[in-house]
Write an enzyme that holds these catalytic residues in place. Structure first.
Site, PDB file in Angstrom:
ATOM      1  N   CYS A  97      10.657   2.266   6.396  1.00 55.37           N
ATOM      2  CA  CYS A  97      10.574   2.997   5.129  1.00 55.37           C
ATOM      3  C   CYS A  97       9.599   4.159   5.319  1.00 55.37           C
ATOM      4  O   CYS A  97       8.468   3.960   5.741  1.00 55.37           O
ATOM      5  CB  CYS A  97      10.083   2.057   4.026  1.00 55.37           C
ATOM      6  SG  CYS A  97       9.509   2.893   2.544  1.00 55.37           S
ATOM      7  N   CYS A 101      10.146   9.177  -0.597  1.00 53.64           N
ATOM      8  CA  CYS A 101      11.236   9.324  -1.579  1.00 53.64           C
ATOM      9  C   CYS A 101      10.813   8.941  -2.998  1.00 53.64           C
ATOM     10  O   CYS A 101      11.362   9.474  -3.968  1.00 53.64           O
ATOM     11  CB  CYS A 101      12.425   8.464  -1.201  1.00 53.64           C
ATOM     12  SG  CYS A 101      12.635   8.221   0.555  1.00 53.64           S
ATOM     13  N   THR A 188       4.945   1.629  -2.697  1.00 51.84           N
ATOM     14  CA  THR A 188       5.340   2.137  -1.383  1.00 51.84           C
ATOM     15  C   THR A 188       4.546   3.387  -1.009  1.00 51.84           C
ATOM     16  O   THR A 188       4.502   4.350  -1.769  1.00 51.84           O
ATOM     17  CB  THR A 188       6.850   2.452  -1.411  1.00 51.84           C
ATOM     18  OG1 THR A 188       7.556   1.232  -1.589  1.00 51.84           O
ATOM     19  CG2 THR A 188       7.310   3.118  -0.141  1.00 51.84           C
ATOM     20  N   GLU A 255       3.222  -1.296   1.475  1.00 48.04           N
ATOM     21  CA  GLU A 255       3.103  -1.350   0.021  1.00 48.04           C
ATOM     22  C   GLU A 255       1.685  -1.784  -0.325  1.00 48.04           C
ATOM     23  O   GLU A 255       1.030  -2.449   0.485  1.00 48.04           O
ATOM     24  CB  GLU A 255       4.105  -2.347  -0.588  1.00 48.04           C
ATOM     25  CG  GLU A 255       5.466  -1.749  -0.928  1.00 48.04           C
ATOM     26  CD  GLU A 255       6.349  -1.512   0.288  1.00 48.04           C
ATOM     27  OE1 GLU A 255       6.144  -2.197   1.307  1.00 48.04           O
ATOM     28  OE2 GLU A 255       7.231  -0.640   0.218  1.00 48.04           O
ATOM     29  N   HIS A 290      16.515   6.295  -7.305  1.00 49.64           N
ATOM     30  CA  HIS A 290      16.051   5.466  -6.185  1.00 49.64           C
ATOM     31  C   HIS A 290      17.158   4.530  -5.698  1.00 49.64           C
ATOM     32  O   HIS A 290      17.180   4.142  -4.535  1.00 49.64           O
ATOM     33  CB  HIS A 290      14.775   4.708  -6.536  1.00 49.64           C
ATOM     34  CG  HIS A 290      13.894   4.491  -5.329  1.00 49.64           C
ATOM     35  ND1 HIS A 290      13.478   5.517  -4.526  1.00 49.64           N
ATOM     36  CD2 HIS A 290      13.408   3.357  -4.752  1.00 49.64           C
ATOM     37  CE1 HIS A 290      12.756   5.035  -3.515  1.00 49.64           C
ATOM     38  NE2 HIS A 290      12.704   3.725  -3.635  1.00 49.64           N
ATOM     39  N   TYR A 294      18.691   4.448  -1.593  1.00 55.04           N
ATOM     40  CA  TYR A 294      18.922   3.331  -0.677  1.00 55.04           C
ATOM     41  C   TYR A 294      20.233   3.475   0.091  1.00 55.04           C
ATOM     42  O   TYR A 294      20.389   2.893   1.169  1.00 55.04           O
ATOM     43  CB  TYR A 294      18.899   1.999  -1.447  1.00 55.04           C
ATOM     44  CG  TYR A 294      17.498   1.496  -1.714  1.00 55.04           C
ATOM     45  CD1 TYR A 294      16.439   2.373  -1.871  1.00 55.04           C
ATOM     46  CD2 TYR A 294      17.226   0.136  -1.792  1.00 55.04           C
ATOM     47  CE1 TYR A 294      15.149   1.915  -2.099  1.00 55.04           C
ATOM     48  CE2 TYR A 294      15.947  -0.332  -2.020  1.00 55.04           C
ATOM     49  CZ  TYR A 294      14.914   0.559  -2.175  1.00 55.04           C
ATOM     50  OH  TYR A 294      13.648   0.095  -2.396  1.00 55.04           O
ATOM     51  N   CYS A 297      18.510   5.729   3.083  1.00 53.60           N
ATOM     52  CA  CYS A 297      17.478   5.180   3.998  1.00 53.60           C
ATOM     53  C   CYS A 297      17.925   3.884   4.650  1.00 53.60           C
ATOM     54  O   CYS A 297      17.728   3.680   5.844  1.00 53.60           O
ATOM     55  CB  CYS A 297      16.148   5.006   3.265  1.00 53.60           C
ATOM     56  SG  CYS A 297      16.025   3.558   2.200  1.00 53.60           S
ATOM     57  N   GLU A 445      13.051  -5.562   0.486  1.00 47.58           N
ATOM     58  CA  GLU A 445      13.103  -4.369  -0.341  1.00 47.58           C
ATOM     59  C   GLU A 445      14.541  -4.016  -0.718  1.00 47.58           C
ATOM     60  O   GLU A 445      14.790  -3.469  -1.783  1.00 47.58           O
ATOM     61  CB  GLU A 445      12.439  -3.186   0.365  1.00 47.58           C
ATOM     62  CG  GLU A 445      12.236  -2.022  -0.580  1.00 47.58           C
ATOM     63  CD  GLU A 445      11.572  -0.851   0.085  1.00 47.58           C
ATOM     64  OE1 GLU A 445      11.958  -0.518   1.219  1.00 47.58           O
ATOM     65  OE2 GLU A 445      10.682  -0.250  -0.523  1.00 47.58           O
TER      66      GLU A 445
HETATM   67 FE1  SF4 Z   1      11.334   3.733   1.445  1.00 50.17          FE
HETATM   68 FE2  SF4 Z   1      13.967   3.931   1.249  1.00 50.17          FE
HETATM   69 FE3  SF4 Z   1      12.442   3.928  -0.962  1.00 50.17          FE
HETATM   70 FE4  SF4 Z   1      12.476   6.022   0.727  1.00 50.17          FE
HETATM   71  S1  SF4 Z   1      14.194   5.255  -0.519  1.00 50.17           S
HETATM   72  S2  SF4 Z   1      10.695   5.088  -0.224  1.00 50.17           S
HETATM   73  S3  SF4 Z   1      12.660   5.000   2.679  1.00 50.17           S
HETATM   74  S4  SF4 Z   1      12.721   2.251   0.503  1.00 50.17           S
HETATM   75 FE    FE Z   2      11.782   1.386  -1.926  1.00 50.71          FE
END
Ligand code: SF4
Ligand code: FE
Length: 485
Positions: A97, A101, A188, A255, A290, A294, A297, A445
């Site tokens: 991660c 983001c 995060t 985190e 968000h 996902y 990422c 996560e």
């Molecule tokens: Fe982390 Fe994915 Fe959230 Fe970006 S979108 S902060 S990489 S979990």
């Molecule tokens: Fe996240």
């Protein structure tokens, strides 16, 4: 900022971070924390590289200048698609991660929500937030978009909790600003962020209006401190010469529990103050972005895991077995399905009243709902292919030991021509992604980040337009409502 400037900027912060019950003197160089910093640094490093500029940078709608895409307000569906592609790229480069983001998703959610609050309430949040965005873009900041409160007893609303601090709230309104108290859980990248940008955690009722609050503070503001979250196998990073056993020695995520102990926030950094009717809108928009994220990422990290599983098969001499080939196909199918969802909710996005673009919310929720399942199946298949040796293999110290090392080397040998160490490295990477420190980002996560599965199901139910679907069926089946009397 370039990568080095980013790291230097973090050194200037006076963060209060606790780990293992102690105040950390120097979080930037701490061996357990540093890999997570390296992941964020990659968002700066790639933005400097010519081949990635189109994905990693954008033209600011506020200043016309080039900005890092992580600080950008999306101006088109193309921007939304590029965001997902950028996230997949970073997942591939870090296998973890990369944290930045959450700020980007908070920027876009707060920008559009404050516009609508001002239109209805005559407030000036949007103007303030626009100024804040210019500050963020100009300084190329990493910002911790913070939503999740500890929540205490889930059967009680924020104002009915035994302990009023279980949800972050306003304790005092002053002439020059507000004072807030509470905490944000599992934040995060909190230690790698210059600022915390706070949003409410859920829709609020009037009785909970002190909890309907959004604001920004520097991450080293008076009264803010953080307690670092443990990860499975995290102390392996503290071992002398930590390398093979860590699985991914350079990158990671983190985190933290971020505590706000009577923190003062000046009015120019307050973006929602008791307009409880808008808390739900802010939450829904952030969550939507968000959930889209996902689809980027997790697929990037999935690419690394699929690659590692295929390598493990090669190194075991099992790559030609049909069932192995089929498992790799299945992993790819699942991973690309997640990506397809991320791209789809972006391509189907639309313009908000404030002018930036938001994703298709139904498709973003479908995306995240799949993310709560497929990475688990991909991880299961990776473990299947890797074999039990992934979790029973001796340590790097034994491998390097003069006496037992040669035995480790001899008996951990796989396919002819493959070095034992390479085989160990790949197995440890799979272990890291499925059971170790990176499993926080790739597995749990995937379940709970951006909202637990049930949160998506509620949103899917709300947007499924079931009545319209019933009408479609009635028409095709030639149902006569008159017969139902
Ligand atoms: Fe982390 Fe994915 Fe959230 Fe970006 S979108 S902060 S990489 S979990
Ligand atoms: Fe996240």
């Amino acid at each position: 900022m370039n990568k080095d400037q980013y790291i230097a900027s973090l050194r200037k912060l006076n963060l209060k971070v606790y780990l293992f019950g102690e105040l950390v003197e120097n979080p930037v160089d701490h061996p357990m924390i540093r890999p997570s910093l390296n992941s964020v640094a990659m968002t700066y490093e790639l933005a400097e590289q010519e081949e990635y500029k189109d994905l990693m940078t954008a033209t600011s709608s506020l200043t016309g200048k080039t900005v890092n895409r992580f600080c950008h307000l999306h101006q088109s569906t193309e921007d939304l698609v590029k965001k997902v592609k950028m996230q997949r790229l970073l997942g591939q480069k870090t296998a973890s991660c990369f944290q930045r983001c959450v700020g980007m998703d908070a920027f876009n959610a707060i920008f559009s929500t404050t516009f609508e609050i001002d239109a209805k309430c005559g407030t000036e949040y949007h103007k303030r937030f626009t100024e804040y965005m210019k500050f963020v873009q100009e300084n190329d900041l990493t910002v911790d978009g913070a939503m999740t409160d500890p929540k205490g007893d889930r059967s009680l609303s924020p104002s009915k909790q035994e302990d009023p601090d279980m949800y972050l709230h306003i304790v005092e309104e002053r002439k020059d600003g507000i004072v807030v108290r509470g905490a944000k859980a599992h934040q995060t990248g909190a230690l790698n962020s210059h600022e915390h940008l706070i949003m409410p955690t859920q829709a609020m009722k009037e009785e909970d209006k002190a909890y309907a609050v959004s604001f920004a503070v520097p991450s080293d503001a008076e009264g803010v401190f953080m307690i670092y979250g443990r990860q499975s196998c995290d102390t392996r990073k503290m071992e002398a010469g930590a390398d093979i056993d860590v699985g991914n020695s350079e990158f990671g995520g983190h985190e933290a529990l971020v505590i706000f102990e009577d923190v003062f926030v000046p009015w120019n950094r307050v973006f929602l103050c008791k307009e409880w009717e808008f808390a739900g809108m802010m939450v829904e928009r952030f969550a939507g972005y968000h959930r889209q994220s996902y689809g980027g990422c997790k697929t990037g990290v999935g690419d690394v895991l699929i690659g590692a599983a295929a390598l493990a098969a090669d190194y075991n001499g099992a790559a030609k077995a049909n069932h192995i080939k089929d498992k790799i196909i299945e992993m790819t199918h699942l991973n690309e399905t997640l990506y397809a969802c991320g791209i789809a909710c972006s391509a189907e996005g639309c313009k908000t009243k404030a002018g930036n673009y938001q994703i298709d919310n139904l498709l973003a929720n479908v995306c995240k709902q799949n993310v709560t399942r497929y990475p688990y199946e991909i991880a299961r298949l990776a473990e299947d292919i890797a074999g039990g040796i992934m979790v029973t293999m001796p340590s790097e110290a034994d491998y390097r030991d003069k006496k037992v090392g040669p035995y480790v080397k001899k008996y951990l040998r796989g396919a002819v021509g493959v070095g034992t160490e390479n085989r160990m490295r790949v197995l440890r990477l799979i272990e890291n992604l499925t059971l170790g420190t990176a499993a926080v980002g790739y597995r749990t996560e995937s379940m709970h980040g951006a909202g637990s599965p049930q949160a998506q199901r509620i949103m899917i139910a709300r947007q499924s337009n079931l009545e319209a679907k019933k009408l479609l069926a009635k028409k095709i089946a030639k149902v006569k409502d008159s017969e139902n009397k």
